[in-house]
Design an enzyme around this catalytic site. Structure first.
Site, PDB file in Angstrom:
ATOM      1  N   ASP A 148     -14.827  36.060  43.973  1.00 49.74           N
ATOM      2  CA  ASP A 148     -14.856  35.352  45.265  1.00 49.74           C
ATOM      3  C   ASP A 148     -16.303  35.220  45.743  1.00 49.74           C
ATOM      4  OD1 ASP A 148     -12.097  34.944  45.392  1.00 49.74           O
ATOM      5  OD2 ASP A 148     -11.743  36.928  46.208  1.00 49.74           O
TER       6      ASP A 148
ATOM      7  N   LYS B 190     -10.823  36.125  37.924  1.00 47.96           N
ATOM      8  CA  LYS B 190     -10.021  35.190  38.712  1.00 47.96           C
ATOM      9  C   LYS B 190     -10.977  34.269  39.462  1.00 47.96           C
ATOM     10  CE  LYS B 190      -7.844  36.191  42.687  1.00 47.96           C
ATOM     11  NZ  LYS B 190      -8.191  35.075  43.584  1.00 47.96           N
TER      12      LYS B 190
ATOM     13  N   ASP C  68      -6.899  30.576  40.178  1.00 48.54           N
ATOM     14  CA  ASP C  68      -6.010  30.866  41.317  1.00 48.54           C
ATOM     15  C   ASP C  68      -6.168  29.786  42.390  1.00 48.54           C
ATOM     16  OD1 ASP C  68      -4.540  32.199  43.318  1.00 48.54           O
ATOM     17  OD2 ASP C  68      -6.211  33.507  43.851  1.00 48.54           O
TER      18      ASP C  68
ATOM     19  N   LYS D  67      -3.370  28.135  43.634  1.00 43.91           N
ATOM     20  CA  LYS D  67      -2.150  28.195  44.452  1.00 43.91           C
ATOM     21  C   LYS D  67      -1.625  26.819  44.862  1.00 43.91           C
ATOM     22  CE  LYS D  67      -3.132  32.696  46.617  1.00 43.91           C
ATOM     23  NZ  LYS D  67      -4.496  32.978  46.177  1.00 43.91           N
ATOM     24  N   LEU D  68      -1.254  26.013  43.873  1.00 43.64           N
ATOM     25  CA  LEU D  68      -0.783  24.658  44.196  1.00 43.64           C
ATOM     26  C   LEU D  68       0.530  24.706  44.994  1.00 43.64           C
ATOM     27  CD1 LEU D  68      -2.914  24.203  41.931  1.00 43.64           C
ATOM     28  CD2 LEU D  68      -1.567  22.233  41.228  1.00 43.64           C
TER      29      LEU D  68
ATOM     30  N   ASP E 107       2.721  21.461  46.822  1.00 38.76           N
ATOM     31  CA  ASP E 107       2.792  20.061  47.280  1.00 38.76           C
ATOM     32  C   ASP E 107       4.110  19.477  46.763  1.00 38.76           C
ATOM     33  OD1 ASP E 107       2.079  17.400  48.096  1.00 38.76           O
ATOM     34  OD2 ASP E 107      -0.029  17.894  47.802  1.00 38.76           O
ATOM     35  N   ILE E 108       4.298  18.188  46.873  1.00 37.44           N
ATOM     36  CA  ILE E 108       5.528  17.606  46.336  1.00 37.44           C
ATOM     37  C   ILE E 108       5.492  17.722  44.799  1.00 37.44           C
ATOM     38  CG2 ILE E 108       5.892  16.044  48.290  1.00 37.44           C
ATOM     39  CD1 ILE E 108       4.795  13.767  46.472  1.00 37.44           C
ATOM     40  N   PRO E 109       6.662  17.788  44.161  1.00 38.66           N
ATOM     41  CA  PRO E 109       6.695  18.047  42.707  1.00 38.66           C
ATOM     42  C   PRO E 109       5.804  17.120  41.884  1.00 38.66           C
ATOM     43  CG  PRO E 109       8.899  18.247  43.621  1.00 38.66           C
ATOM     44  CD  PRO E 109       8.023  17.753  44.744  1.00 38.66           C
TER      45      PRO E 109
ATOM     46  N   THR F 268       3.068  15.504  42.612  1.00 33.51           N
ATOM     47  CA  THR F 268       1.637  15.781  42.780  1.00 33.51           C
ATOM     48  C   THR F 268       1.247  17.078  42.076  1.00 33.51           C
ATOM     49  OG1 THR F 268       1.674  14.620  44.881  1.00 33.51           O
ATOM     50  CG2 THR F 268      -0.159  16.119  44.543  1.00 33.51           C
TER      51      THR F 268
ATOM     52  N   THR G  33      -0.236  39.057  49.950  1.00 32.71           N
ATOM     53  CA  THR G  33      -0.404  40.489  50.249  1.00 32.71           C
ATOM     54  C   THR G  33      -1.087  40.708  51.601  1.00 32.71           C
ATOM     55  OG1 THR G  33      -2.318  40.369  48.778  1.00 32.71           O
ATOM     56  CG2 THR G  33      -0.353  41.420  47.917  1.00 32.71           C
TER      57      THR G  33
ATOM     58  N   ARG H 147      -6.669  48.636  46.496  1.00 33.16           N
ATOM     59  CA  ARG H 147      -7.764  49.353  47.156  1.00 33.16           C
ATOM     60  C   ARG H 147      -7.906  50.740  46.556  1.00 33.16           C
ATOM     61  NH1 ARG H 147      -8.762  45.040  48.225  1.00 33.16           N
ATOM     62  NH2 ARG H 147      -9.289  44.049  50.206  1.00 33.16           N
TER      63      ARG H 147
ATOM     64  N   GLN I  84      -6.267  42.688  54.011  1.00 34.66           N
ATOM     65  CA  GLN I  84      -5.024  42.897  53.269  1.00 34.66           C
ATOM     66  C   GLN I  84      -4.069  43.789  54.073  1.00 34.66           C
ATOM     67  OE1 GLN I  84      -4.274  41.211  50.755  1.00 34.66           O
ATOM     68  NE2 GLN I  84      -5.922  41.022  49.251  1.00 34.66           N
TER      69      GLN I  84
ATOM     70  N   ARG J 150     -12.999  42.671  46.268  1.00 37.41           N
ATOM     71  CA  ARG J 150     -14.080  43.369  46.957  1.00 37.41           C
ATOM     72  C   ARG J 150     -14.319  44.804  46.505  1.00 37.41           C
ATOM     73  NH1 ARG J 150     -11.777  40.872  52.441  1.00 37.41           N
ATOM     74  NH2 ARG J 150      -9.957  40.906  51.069  1.00 37.41           N
TER      75      ARG J 150
HETATM   76  O1  C5P Z   1     -11.046  41.412  47.757  1.00 35.16           O
HETATM   77  P1  C5P Z   1      -9.592  41.570  47.415  1.00 35.16           P
HETATM   78  O2  C5P Z   1      -9.349  42.614  46.345  1.00 35.16           O
HETATM   79  O3  C5P Z   1      -8.723  41.740  48.645  1.00 35.16           O
HETATM   80  O4  C5P Z   1      -9.210  40.164  46.759  1.00 35.16           O
HETATM   81  C1  C5P Z   1      -7.909  39.838  46.390  1.00 35.16           C
HETATM   82  C2  C5P Z   1      -7.895  38.505  45.706  1.00 35.16           C
HETATM   83  O5  C5P Z   1      -6.566  38.191  45.337  1.00 35.16           O
HETATM   84  C3  C5P Z   1      -8.399  37.358  46.574  1.00 35.16           C
HETATM   85  O6  C5P Z   1      -9.124  36.474  45.719  1.00 35.16           O
HETATM   86  C4  C5P Z   1      -7.141  36.683  47.078  1.00 35.16           C
HETATM   87  O7  C5P Z   1      -7.299  35.296  47.207  1.00 35.16           O
HETATM   88  C5  C5P Z   1      -6.142  36.966  45.949  1.00 35.16           C
HETATM   89  N1  C5P Z   1      -4.736  37.029  46.332  1.00 35.16           N
HETATM   90  C6  C5P Z   1      -4.232  37.935  47.254  1.00 35.16           C
HETATM   91  N2  C5P Z   1      -2.895  37.943  47.575  1.00 35.16           N
HETATM   92  C7  C5P Z   1      -2.053  37.104  46.968  1.00 35.16           C
HETATM   93  C8  C5P Z   1      -2.540  36.186  46.043  1.00 35.16           C
HETATM   94  C9  C5P Z   1      -3.889  36.188  45.740  1.00 35.16           C
HETATM   95  O8  C5P Z   1      -5.009  38.734  47.786  1.00 35.16           O
HETATM   96  N3  C5P Z   1      -0.759  37.179  47.219  1.00 35.16           N
END
Ligand code: C5P
Length: 236
Positions: free
Chosen positions: A9, A30, A57, A59-60, A62-64, A66, A120, A182, A191, A212
């Site tokens: 990220d 990712k 990642d 995360k699409l 939209d309509i099927p 597209t 999450t 974490r 989170q 992170r």
């Molecule tokens: O920094 P952290 O460990 O919280 O990052 C989690 C990563 O996982 C982020 O890139 C976030 O977009 C992704 N993610 C998430 N929860 C989801 C799907 C993806 O935290 N359900």
């Protein structure tokens, strides 16, 4: 195979390159919307060219039609995992899968497709009161996972806390990819449904996504190795 996926990220190419230089071997990364919107899909090609495995990642949702077209173009990139939101419904998820099959170049493996269940960062209270979905998060997540399986997806993104119930409902070979990781005593940030790598292993999660806790660590490569050990065999 590595079970830890590092969330890149970042917003610049320079940050990505200097971060990845700290690792001696290829890792699973990712790439999400932050990096893609800043640097474009060229960044995906470059990281792939360095030998790393990629979960794209985006995360699409939209309509099927597209989503199908979008997935067709993503498949051509040769990434390893892509995703869409389960909230788009079974028809949309089936279209996503079809797009991937059609877009994968001859002789290459179709990228794995996983569905995002409930983020999450969403608490039970927010799911009930803001999204208007009654009941327990676990029930919605398992319901979404069953829909994903019916649509032909390879697995789902869920929290560690739901992985066991998903394997019970959808089978052991249905992938559970779990963010919200974490380290014990670490900052939770935005989170809500979080867990340690050790709990992820105990709950039977197939892969964990860590952002992170690794990218902001004093020594990211060492932290990565420690987490990889904790998720893989429980010995730190
Ligand atoms: O920094 P952290 O460990 O919280 O990052 C989690 C990563 O996982 C982020 O890139 C976030 O977009 C992704 N993610 C998430 N929860 C989801 C799907 C993806 O935290 N359900």
């Amino acid at each position: 195979m590595s079970r830890t996926i590092i969330a890149l990220d970042f917003s610049t190419r320079e940050q990505v390159i200097s971060f990845l230089k700290q690792f001696d071997e290829p890792v699973y990364v990712k790439i999400g919307m932050e990096l893609t919107y800043a640097c474009g899909l060229e960044m995906v090609r470059e990281v792939k060219g360095m030998g790393h495995k990629i979960f794209l990642d985006l995360k699409l949702h939209d309509i099927p039609n597209t989503v199908k077209g979008g997935m067709k173009n993503l498949a051509a990139l040769g990434v390893d995992i892509v995703n869409c939101h389960c909230g788009g419904g079974i028809e949309m998820m089936k279209a996503a899968k079809q797009g991937l099959i059609e877009g994968t170049p001859e002789g290459q493996e179709v990228p794995k497709l996983i569905g995002v269940t409930i983020l999450t960062s969403t608490s039970q209270e927010a799911m009930n009161n803001e999204l208007g979905i009654p009941g327990a998060v676990l029930d919605t997540v398992v319901h979404y996972a069953k829909n994903a399986k019916e649509a032909g997806l390879d697995g789902v993104v869920c929290s560690v806390l739901e992985a066991r119930a998903i394997h019970e409902a959808c089978g052991d070979d249905f992938l559970t990819v779990t963010p919200g990781i974490r380290l014990a005593g670490g900052s939770v940030d935005d989170q809500k449904r979080v867990a340690t790598p050790e709990l992820a292993r105990k709950q039977g999660c197939d892969m964990i996504v860590v952002g992170r806790s690794i990218t902001k660590a004093e020594n990211p490569a060492e932290t990565y190795r420690m987490i990889e050990k904790e998720i893989s065999d429980g010995r730190i």
